[in-house]
Design a protein around this motif. Structure first.
Motif, PDB file in Angstrom:
ATOM      1  N   THR A  61       0.823  -1.213   0.000  1.00 31.09           N
ATOM      2  CA  THR A  61       0.000   0.000   0.000  1.00 31.09           C
ATOM      3  C   THR A  61       0.855   1.260   0.000  1.00 31.09           C
ATOM      4  OG1 THR A  61      -0.113  -0.037   2.424  1.00 31.09           O
ATOM      5  CG2 THR A  61      -1.914  -1.113   1.199  1.00 31.09           C
ATOM      6  N   GLU A  62       2.159   1.117   0.309  1.00 34.50           N
ATOM      7  CA  GLU A  62       3.047   2.266   0.290  1.00 34.50           C
ATOM      8  C   GLU A  62       4.499   1.793   0.311  1.00 34.50           C
ATOM      9  OE1 GLU A  62       2.750   4.633   3.781  1.00 34.50           O
ATOM     10  OE2 GLU A  62       3.218   2.990   5.142  1.00 34.50           O
ATOM     11  N   TYR A  63       5.408   2.731   0.054  1.00 42.02           N
ATOM     12  CA  TYR A  63       6.843   2.506   0.230  1.00 42.02           C
ATOM     13  C   TYR A  63       7.289   3.352   1.406  1.00 42.02           C
ATOM     14  CZ  TYR A  63       7.995  -0.153  -3.983  1.00 42.02           C
ATOM     15  OH  TYR A  63       8.129  -1.151  -4.927  1.00 42.02           O
ATOM     16  N   PHE A 113      12.491   3.234   0.117  1.00 41.81           N
ATOM     17  CA  PHE A 113      12.766   4.126  -1.010  1.00 41.81           C
ATOM     18  C   PHE A 113      14.271   4.373  -1.128  1.00 41.81           C
ATOM     19  CE2 PHE A 113      12.294   7.676  -3.865  1.00 41.81           C
ATOM     20  CZ  PHE A 113      11.052   7.500  -4.448  1.00 41.81           C
ATOM     21  N   LYS A 114      14.897   4.667   0.009  1.00 40.99           N
ATOM     22  CA  LYS A 114      16.330   4.946   0.014  1.00 40.99           C
ATOM     23  C   LYS A 114      17.144   3.705  -0.314  1.00 40.99           C
ATOM     24  CE  LYS A 114      16.310   8.911   3.169  1.00 40.99           C
ATOM     25  NZ  LYS A 114      16.689   9.409   4.510  1.00 40.99           N
ATOM     26  N   ALA A 153      19.762   3.391  -3.355  1.00 37.65           N
ATOM     27  CA  ALA A 153      21.168   2.982  -3.201  1.00 37.65           C
ATOM     28  C   ALA A 153      21.501   1.850  -4.160  1.00 37.65           C
ATOM     29  CB  ALA A 153      21.419   2.560  -1.760  1.00 37.65           C
ATOM     30  N   LYS A 154      20.548   0.920  -4.362  1.00 38.68           N
ATOM     31  CA  LYS A 154      20.758  -0.186  -5.297  1.00 38.68           C
ATOM     32  C   LYS A 154      20.875   0.327  -6.725  1.00 38.68           C
ATOM     33  CE  LYS A 154      20.826  -4.455  -6.804  1.00 38.68           C
ATOM     34  NZ  LYS A 154      22.045  -5.293  -6.650  1.00 38.68           N
ATOM     35  N   ILE A 155      20.062   1.313  -7.064  1.00 40.68           N
ATOM     36  CA  ILE A 155      20.135   1.906  -8.393  1.00 40.68           C
ATOM     37  C   ILE A 155      21.504   2.529  -8.613  1.00 40.68           C
ATOM     38  CG2 ILE A 155      19.276   3.804  -9.828  1.00 40.68           C
ATOM     39  CD1 ILE A 155      16.490   3.219  -8.700  1.00 40.68           C
ATOM     40  N   LYS A 156      21.982   3.282  -7.637  1.00 39.17           N
ATOM     41  CA  LYS A 156      23.296   3.914  -7.779  1.00 39.17           C
ATOM     42  C   LYS A 156      24.390   2.875  -7.965  1.00 39.17           C
ATOM     43  CE  LYS A 156      26.569   7.204  -5.862  1.00 39.17           C
ATOM     44  NZ  LYS A 156      26.885   8.213  -4.834  1.00 39.17           N
ATOM     45  N   GLU A 157      24.324   1.806  -7.191  1.00 41.99           N
ATOM     46  CA  GLU A 157      25.323   0.740  -7.306  1.00 41.99           C
ATOM     47  C   GLU A 157      25.307   0.115  -8.695  1.00 41.99           C
ATOM     48  OE1 GLU A 157      25.667  -3.822  -5.664  1.00 41.99           O
ATOM     49  OE2 GLU A 157      24.845  -2.312  -4.307  1.00 41.99           O
ATOM     50  N   ALA A 170      13.334  10.962 -13.276  1.00 36.90           N
ATOM     51  CA  ALA A 170      14.486  11.499 -14.010  1.00 36.90           C
ATOM     52  C   ALA A 170      15.474  12.158 -13.062  1.00 36.90           C
ATOM     53  CB  ALA A 170      14.013  12.502 -15.062  1.00 36.90           C
ATOM     54  N   LEU A 171      14.961  12.937 -12.118  1.00 37.68           N
ATOM     55  CA  LEU A 171      15.850  13.655 -11.195  1.00 37.68           C
ATOM     56  C   LEU A 171      16.674  12.701 -10.346  1.00 37.68           C
ATOM     57  CD1 LEU A 171      13.541  16.573 -10.005  1.00 37.68           C
ATOM     58  CD2 LEU A 171      15.615  16.771 -11.386  1.00 37.68           C
ATOM     59  N   GLU A 172      16.088  11.573  -9.961  1.00 34.72           N
ATOM     60  CA  GLU A 172      16.837  10.599  -9.167  1.00 34.72           C
ATOM     61  C   GLU A 172      18.076  10.124  -9.934  1.00 34.72           C
ATOM     62  OE1 GLU A 172      15.637   6.852  -6.448  1.00 34.72           O
ATOM     63  OE2 GLU A 172      15.052   6.655  -8.553  1.00 34.72           O
TER      64      GLU A 172
END
Length: 405
Positions: free
Chosen positions: A140-142, A147-148, A152-156, A200-202
């Motif tokens: 129902t939510e994050y 979220f963080k 962090a996984k995306i950055k890695e 996009a900003l992320e």
């Protein structure tokens, strides 16, 4: 005498200004083409050949490039496709010339992206698909922590690609699509332009943290109002954050035929008229070569690029002294290979000289059986109608502005 400034003057000046003032963006090189800065709006398209078909892909890229497509995108769904791009690039250099290439990478494409980054000038990634987020049916939510953690996984996952492109001096397009937002963006912002912009900003902030700014941003949607809202919000956010990345405009999945062209023009043309956009792609469900004339027509109509003859023609009425549609067709067929000219075809002398005042040359109905040829506002000669097109060509030749087809 002291002059008192009238408050309304700036508004009048603005209303009378017919120049499109483009948003100032940073210049990003893609091969031998530069997007942004003070450069003209760049035209792009995408081949539909399987990238594993080396000869077919080379032929498709060449067809597009020869008719004015300045950057060509190819899809790379596997490592084999990524490696095939090395051969495609080499064959283009050997048999034609280097063409700026962009690779489309989707679905957990880190390894593919790293391989393809060796062979192309720009890599396009979709933030909604680059790192797969396994959905939970009962979510129902994050939470902020979740979220963080995903961020962090995306950055890695993204970091090796960013470093590779940065060190090679190549570019990345962060290409957000309305129809493929990541699940946590949908839960947090909804299926909205805000979710597209935050997505996009992320990715932009990850790139900036690694000192990589060779970025182009797109926020495409199949619905024009969503697309317009997303790009406008992106500009607002970038201005607030001191970002100046160039924007790639497009209405995704626009369809085909007349409506596909109108839909693309409504979206792309509206933003360009507002000064937003540095490169464009018209996405039609047709052969890629059909997209390029639409792109140039949009740019020509807005005065952003002059790549063909601009034809001015009246809609015809009871005063028209010849078959306007037929004559316009003849004039167009005789002169369509020229560039940088405005040619007017007007049915009668009543409106002709005034309505075509900005044209370089005019073909105007003078009296039954005769037409007048103009250079700008000046009438040069009156000739029998059957000699009109021939004499128009001769006038252009006399002025040294003719080139053979």
């Amino acid at each position: 005498m002291q002059t008192i400034e009238q408050p309304i003057a700036p508004r009048e000046d603005k209303l009378l200004d017919t120049t499109i003032h483009r948003r100032k963006t940073r210049a990003v090189k893609v091969g031998n083409v530069t997007i942004g800065g003070n450069n003209p709006v760049v035209v792009q398209s995408m081949i539909n050949e399987d990238t594993l078909d080396i000869d077919g892909s080379v032929a498709g890229i060449r067809r597009l490039h020869e008719i004015g497509c300045e950057i060509v995108r190819v899809t790379v769904p596997s490592m084999a496709h990524a490696r095939a791009l090395a051969e495609i690039k080499q064959k283009l250099a050997d048999t034609y010339q280097p063409v700026p290439l962009v690779a489309d990478v989707h679905h957990n494409g880190m390894k593919i992206a790293l391989e393809v980054a060796k062979h192309v000038d720009k890599v396009r990634i979709n933030p909604g698909l680059y790192v797969f987020e396994k959905p939970k049916g009962d979510r129902t939510e994050y939470t902020e922590t979740e979220f963080k953690e995903i961020g962090a996984k995306i950055k890695e996952t993204l970091e090796p690609l960013v470093i590779s492109l940065r060190d090679q001096g190549k570019a990345m397009r962060i290409g957000v699509n309305h129809g493929s937002l990541a699940e946590r963006m949908l839960f947090t912002y909804g299926d909205t332009p805000e979710g597209m912009v935050e997505s996009a900003l992320e990715f932009i902030k990850i790139c900036e943290s690694l000192d990589f700014k060779n970025l182009i941003i797109s926020l495409k949607a199949s619905r024009v109002p969503v697309m317009l809202s997303a790009y406008r919000l992106m500009v607002k956010k970038m201005d607030e954050l001191g970002m100046d990345y160039p924007l790639h405009l497009g209405v995704t999945e626009a369809g085909d035929g007349e409506y596909g062209r109108i839909k693309s023009t409504a979206g792309i043309g509206t933003l360009l008229a507002e000064g937003i956009g540095d490169t464009i792609r018209v996405s039609l469900t047709e052969a890629p070569e059909k997209e390029i004339p639409v792109c140039y027509s949009i740019l020509q109509a807005l005065g952003l690029r002059k790549t063909m003859v601009e034809y001015v023609a009246c809609p015809s009425c009871g005063r028209t002294l010849f078959n306007l549609e037929e004559v316009l067709h003849k004039v167009r067929e005789a002169t369509k290979h020229l560039t940088g000219l405005d040619i007017a075809v007007m049915g009668c002398i009543v409106n002709g000289p005034g309505e075509m005042a900005d044209a370089d040359y005019g073909y105007v109905g003078r009296q039954p059986g005769f037409i007048s040829l103009y250079r700008g506002r000046e009438e040069i000669r009156k000739v029998p109608e059957e000699q009109g097109v021939e004499q128009l060509i001769q006038l252009i030749k006399d002025d040294g502005r003719w080139v053979d087809p």
